[in-house]
Design an enzyme around this catalytic site. Structure first.
Site, PDB file in Angstrom:
ATOM      1  N   VAL A 191      35.449  34.175  45.476  1.00  0.00           N
ATOM      2  CA  VAL A 191      34.386  34.125  44.480  1.00  0.00           C
ATOM      3  C   VAL A 191      34.845  34.971  43.301  1.00  0.00           C
ATOM      4  O   VAL A 191      35.003  36.186  43.432  1.00  0.00           O
ATOM      5  CB  VAL A 191      33.058  34.686  45.048  1.00  0.00           C
ATOM      6  CG1 VAL A 191      31.964  34.657  43.987  1.00  0.00           C
ATOM      7  CG2 VAL A 191      32.640  33.922  46.299  1.00  0.00           C
ATOM      8  N   GLU A 225      39.058  36.050  52.527  1.00  0.00           N
ATOM      9  CA  GLU A 225      39.069  36.838  53.755  1.00  0.00           C
ATOM     10  C   GLU A 225      37.986  37.906  53.726  1.00  0.00           C
ATOM     11  O   GLU A 225      37.325  38.161  54.731  1.00  0.00           O
ATOM     12  CB  GLU A 225      40.441  37.501  53.952  1.00  0.00           C
ATOM     13  CG  GLU A 225      41.592  36.529  54.053  1.00  0.00           C
ATOM     14  CD  GLU A 225      42.216  36.163  52.706  1.00  0.00           C
ATOM     15  OE1 GLU A 225      43.362  35.690  52.712  1.00  0.00           O
ATOM     16  OE2 GLU A 225      41.563  36.328  51.652  1.00  0.00           O
TER      17      GLU A 225
END
Length: 130
Positions: free
Chosen positions: A42, A54
């Site tokens: 993001v 992750e």
């Protein structure tokens, strides 16, 4: 590796918000009890601030109560064998064991299998702080 972990990472990648880098990434974590947690990168306007895939997956994992992570899959739309960045290697190592399997994927599936110990052999250990 179960094909479903790869598919989960790929589905997460499709939800990435990467308008600045145009580099969507997806990640999926599996715990020993079979739960799967996914995340996508993001980005925000103050690029390069934002969240890696992750890190996003780890946030979902922590909010659901955690557990022992046994497998991780990472995929990027434009790069085969995309590995976690240095920061994410350390974040993952916090919740994994050296023998945790890490699958580097491309759009067709797993390209390489490593362990977290191979990926981050000299990671910072939290027990040093206790």
């Amino acid at each position: 590796m179960s094909h479903d972990l790869f598919e989960a990472a790929k589905a997460a990648m499709a939800k990435a918000y990467a308008p600045y880098s145009k580099f969507p990434v997806g990640a999926a974590l599996r715990t020993e009890d079979g739960r799967v947690f996914t995340g996508a990168n993001v980005e925000v306007a103050s690029y390069p601030e934002g969240w890696c895939a992750e890190t996003t997956a780890l946030g979902h994992y922590i909010m659901a109560g955690g557990g022992r992570i046994t497998e991780i899959a990472v995929i990027a739309e434009r790069t085969a064998k995309c590995s976690p960045c240095g920061g994410c290697r350390q974040r993952l190592a916090e919740f994994c064991r050296p023998e945790t399997k890490l699958y580097l994927c491309d759009n067709g599936g797993v390209v390489e299998t490593l362990t977290m110990g191979e990926m981050l052999p000299y990671g910072f250990q939290g027990d040093m702080l206790r």
